[in-house]
Design a protein around this motif. Structure first.
Motif, mmCIF file in Angstrom:
data_model
loop_
_atom_site.group_PDB
_atom_site.id
_atom_site.type_symbol
_atom_site.label_atom_id
_atom_site.label_comp_id
_atom_site.label_asym_id
_atom_site.label_seq_id
_atom_site.Cartn_x
_atom_site.Cartn_y
_atom_site.Cartn_z
ATOM 1 N N UNK A 374 -52.960 -33.523 9.102
ATOM 2 C CA UNK A 374 -51.887 -33.104 10.011
ATOM 3 C C UNK A 374 -52.394 -33.113 11.454
ATOM 4 N N UNK A 375 -53.629 -32.656 11.651
ATOM 5 C CA UNK A 375 -54.179 -32.561 13.005
ATOM 6 C C UNK A 375 -54.345 -33.929 13.663
ATOM 7 N N UNK A 376 -54.717 -34.944 12.878
ATOM 8 C CA UNK A 376 -54.957 -36.273 13.461
ATOM 9 C C UNK A 376 -53.754 -37.186 13.287
ATOM 10 N N UNK A 377 -52.674 -36.658 12.713
ATOM 11 C CA UNK A 377 -51.481 -37.465 12.463
ATOM 12 C C UNK A 377 -50.621 -37.628 13.697
ATOM 13 N N UNK A 378 -49.392 -37.989 13.463
ATOM 14 C CA UNK A 378 -48.447 -38.266 14.550
ATOM 15 C C UNK A 378 -48.262 -37.046 15.452
ATOM 16 N N UNK A 379 -48.104 -37.313 16.743
ATOM 17 C CA UNK A 379 -47.849 -36.248 17.717
ATOM 18 C C UNK A 379 -46.352 -36.107 17.994
ATOM 19 N N UNK A 380 -45.542 -36.568 17.084
ATOM 20 C CA UNK A 380 -44.091 -36.494 17.269
ATOM 21 C C UNK A 380 -43.666 -35.053 17.528
ATOM 22 N N UNK A 381 -42.763 -34.847 18.494
ATOM 23 C CA UNK A 381 -42.449 -33.494 18.939
ATOM 24 C C UNK A 381 -41.757 -32.654 17.880
ATOM 25 N N UNK A 382 -41.126 -33.286 16.867
ATOM 26 C CA UNK A 382 -40.485 -32.471 15.841
ATOM 27 C C UNK A 382 -41.509 -31.828 14.910
ATOM 28 N N UNK A 383 -42.776 -32.232 15.010
ATOM 29 C CA UNK A 383 -43.818 -31.660 14.154
ATOM 30 C C UNK A 383 -44.434 -30.388 14.738
ATOM 31 N N UNK A 384 -44.033 -30.031 15.935
ATOM 32 C CA UNK A 384 -44.673 -28.915 16.625
ATOM 33 C C UNK A 384 -44.709 -27.655 15.787
ATOM 34 N N UNK A 385 -43.585 -27.271 15.220
ATOM 35 C CA UNK A 385 -43.488 -25.963 14.573
ATOM 36 C C UNK A 385 -44.304 -25.911 13.281
ATOM 37 N N UNK A 386 -44.393 -27.044 12.590
ATOM 38 C CA UNK A 386 -45.239 -27.098 11.396
ATOM 39 C C UNK A 386 -46.714 -27.015 11.785
ATOM 40 N N UNK A 387 -47.099 -27.701 12.855
ATOM 41 C CA UNK A 387 -48.493 -27.657 13.298
ATOM 42 C C UNK A 387 -48.846 -26.255 13.783
ATOM 43 N N UNK A 388 -47.897 -25.582 14.457
ATOM 44 C CA UNK A 388 -48.138 -24.201 14.885
ATOM 45 C C UNK A 388 -48.359 -23.304 13.675
ATOM 46 N N UNK A 389 -47.531 -23.460 12.634
ATOM 47 C CA UNK A 389 -47.710 -22.665 11.410
ATOM 48 C C UNK A 389 -49.098 -22.884 10.821
ATOM 49 N N UNK A 390 -49.532 -24.138 10.806
ATOM 50 C CA UNK A 390 -50.844 -24.454 10.241
ATOM 51 C C UNK A 390 -51.960 -23.900 11.136
ATOM 52 N N UNK A 391 -51.789 -24.030 12.442
ATOM 53 C CA UNK A 391 -52.780 -23.507 13.388
ATOM 54 C C UNK A 391 -52.931 -21.991 13.218
#
Length: 694
Positions: A374-391
């Motif tokens: 997930x960290x090295x995957x797409x930086x598409x803006x719709x992924x923000x909230x999932x990446x925040x949850x993971x962070x």
């Protein structure tokens, strides 16, 4: 006889013996090589500098051989690859120069050095699993055979025989896992030979005397432990919420008697020199438990490439399971394994650490691989909230990683977790930069009907409002990882008085406003241009005011943009209604005859009716989404228009030449003017898309 052979075998299996053999062999090999003719051919005669450098090199090699056990369980594939490449390069260069200068027969020192180095590497292969030691072993055995053949061709038999002995001895170390002699039984008839075979797919325990052997006890205890594992896993599937509320549930569920029996067996086998073999049996059993737990939680075993091939919907679904699995693993499963290892291997802390690492490593790497993908995957803006949850999940679990994986064997897992956590923070920053690019590249293709809200305005503001619900996390990300905006104008000044996140939000607002100003120029009617800007600026301020975004941007920002709306309002009024107001002004002096005055006023009134009709018709199709703003604009027009119109009409009635024919020229009464103004900015069917507000 069998008893003697077993004792000899056990003696050969002792790690201390091979550490001593390797150390002595390294000293003999290095000393002989330094005295050999091949060294002299390659490096020239000895001098003080060469003696010093060779002594330092020899000391380093000897110490590495002596303390090589610290590498025993290296999990770094990159280290192994680098070591293998280094060995390949050095041996290739050595072979080239050695063949080039060694035309004559080698001396005894060269032969002894090759044999000693081969024995040294046999010892090293007993203690490490780095891979390169086996390649070097074959290299020096090959060198020995070649040198013996140069002396006399028949000596090939001697070299091959020595090489065969070394290779078979090493193969025996790897293929025969354990041979245990039960020292507790003193009578000859009670002697029994026990073999434990550990298979990657299943655990097989065989014994010549199952009824009395130590291995039968180990088998029974492992079976009992597996049964308890099954009971725990069933409970995990039925009520994981209960387990999360009781971190000690799993260790409590394991019978003390089973743990004590395993500890006693471990103590006997470690004392007999079979520490690794007991550890392998234990690790296999406990890994089965963790794998089953992972399966129960629905978390699939995938590598990074597999994860990156998933659709975003599949990743989001997997993320929920990942969060659940990670919390359960780091807060319940791994602490249980840590405590269990400490109890089973009590008194053998190094073995406990190593076993714990091997039990948890595969499961941990699966969890970390998912986060890394997930960290090295797409930086598409719709992924923000999932990446925040993971962070946030990783951030909350870092203390557990630090607490559990702190020894020499598992420290790399802690470092990997920290690295991936930081990667997730960088991914969040990258997503915001992608959002900035989205705003920059959102070119105006067509004007929004009626000057309503632009989709980019709604999207960006709702996106930022949602993002700011995780304000604490975002502030941590932007403070910890620095700020990417220093190259932009005036950013340094803002950063000196604001947090990095505030600067980031301010910068995005600036990009959005610039984008909207560019889009406003599409409108041919200047008044509609300012209606568009009023609409969008009002929406931006409203969305900021009642959220965390407003507190980040600050009161001064809100006041500044509220003032901007007033400026747009003034500009709209100037471009739209000033002409109307001008038609209601009549300037004349006494030199103009009454008939001339009447004519001028009739002409102005006719123009007023025509312009006012046209404005009301056009602007009734324009749309202002905010009722309060719409009312403010209407009232401001009324305050200027109605008094001017009433004054004009009063003067118009007083002109004698108009007289009783005044009604013929008057189209609107004051109430009708007011009614027409109430219809402004209601929007038409063509601007329904701009009416949507969220």
């Amino acid at each position: 006889m069998m008893h003697i052979l077993i004792q000899i075998w056990k003696w050969l299996m002792q790690p201390k013996l091979w550490r001593f053999v390797g150390f002595v062999s390294s000293i003999v090999g290095l000393l002989c090589y330094g005295l050999s003719s091949s060294f002299n051919y390659l490096f020239g005669d000895w001098n003080l500098l060469k003696i010093f450098l060779y002594s330092v090199f020899s000391l380093i090699i000897s110490l590495i051989i002596l303390f090589a056990k610290t590498w025993q369980h290296s999990t770094s594939l990159r280290f192994k690859a680098h070591a293998a490449f280094l060995v390949l390069t050095i041996t290739s260069l050595y072979s080239f120069f050695f063949d080039k200068v060694m035309n004559g027969k080698p001396d005894a020192y060269s032969l002894l050095s090759c044999a000693a180095f081969a024995i040294m590497l046999l010892s090293l292969s007993r203690k490490t699993q780095c891979g390169f030691e086996v390649d070097l072993l074959y290299f020096f055995l090959g060198c020995l055979i070649v040198q013996l053949m140069k002396i006399k061709l028949q000596l090939f038999i001697v070299g091959a025989g020595f090489g065969y002995l070394i290779i078979i001895l090493r193969s025996s170390f790897s293929s025969i896992d354990v041979v245990i002699y039960n020292e507790d039984l003193t009578s000859p008839q009670d002697e029994n030979l026990v073999i434990i075979e550990v298979n990657s797919d299943s655990l097989q325990l065989t014994s010549t005397d199952i009824g009395s052997s130590m291995v039968e006890q180990l088998s029974n205890y492992v079976k009992a432990l597996r049964q308890e594992n099954s009971n725990i896993i069933e409970k995990l599937g039925d009520d994981s919420g209960f387990i999360m509320s009781d971190p000690d549930f799993m260790i409590k569920a394991l019978p003390t008697e089973t743990i004590d029996n395993l500890h006693k067996t471990a103590k006997l086998m470690v004392s007999a020199g079979f520490e690794k073999d007991f550890s392998d049996v234990y690790i296999s059993c406990r890994k089965e438990c963790l794998v089953e737990c992972l399966t129960r939680l629905g978390f699939k075993k995938l590598n990074i490439e597999d994860i990156q091939m998933l659709s975003w919907m599949e990743i989001e679904d997997g993320l929920k399971r990942w969060i659940k699995a990670s919390k359960l693993a780091l807060k319940i499963l791994f602490p249980t394994e840590r405590r269990l290892c400490d109890r089973v291997f009590f008194g053998f802390s190094s073995t406990a650490d190593l076993s714990f690492m091997n039990v948890c490593m595969e499961f941990t790497l699966q969890l970390l691989n998912f986060a890394d993908a997930i960290a090295i995957g797409s930086r598409s803006h719709e992924r923000l909230f999932s990446v925040i949850d993971m962070f946030e999940t990783m951030r909350d679990l870092i203390p557990e990683f630090e607490s559990l994986f702190r020894d020499q064997y598992s420290l790399s897992l802690q470092n990997e977790a920290t690295t991936i956590w930081k990667k997730l923070g960088e991914a969040i920053r990258g997503i915001f930069m992608k959002l900035e690019n989205l705003i920059r590249r959102d070119r105006a293709k067509a004007a929004v009907p009626g000057g309503g809200l632009h989709p980019i305005t709604r999207y960006v503001m709702n996106y930022l409002r949602a993002a700011c619900r995780s304000r604490q996390t975002l502030e941590q990300v932007f403070e910890d990882y620095g700020h990417p905006l220093k190259e932009y104008p005036k950013i340094d000044d803002r950063m000196s008085s604001s947090s990095s996140l505030s600067v980031q939000m301010d910068w995005i607002m600036e990009l959005l406003e610039s984008n909207l100003e560019a889009k406003s120029k599409i409108y041919k009617d200047p008044a509609l241009c300012y209606v568009f800007l009023m609409n969008n600026c009002r929406y931006i301020v409203q969305k900021a005011e009642d959220s965390e975004l407003g507190s980040l941007l600050g009161d001064d920002w809100i006041k500044k943009h509220t003032a901007k709306i007033r400026q747009y309002h003034v500009q709209y009024q100037i471009r739209s209604w000033n002409k109307v107001f001008g038609l209601l002004k009549v300037k004349y002096n006494g030199s103009i005859p009454p008939k001339g005055v009447a004519k001028v006023m009739k002409k102005k009134l006719k123009s007023f009716n025509m312009v006012f009709d046209d404005l009301c018709r056009v602007q009734s199709s324009w749309y202002i989404f905010d009722e309060q703003l719409r009312e403010e604009i209407r009232i401001s027009i009324e305050k200027l228009l109605l008094p001017a119109y009433e004054n004009f009409m009063a003067r118009f009635h007083n002109i004698a030449e108009v007289g009783k024919h005044a009604e013929k020229y008057i189209k609107y009464e004051t109430e009708e003017i007011e009614a027409r103004l109430n219809d402004l900015f209601q929007g038409s069917s063509g601007s329904t898309g701009s009416r949507k507000r969220s």
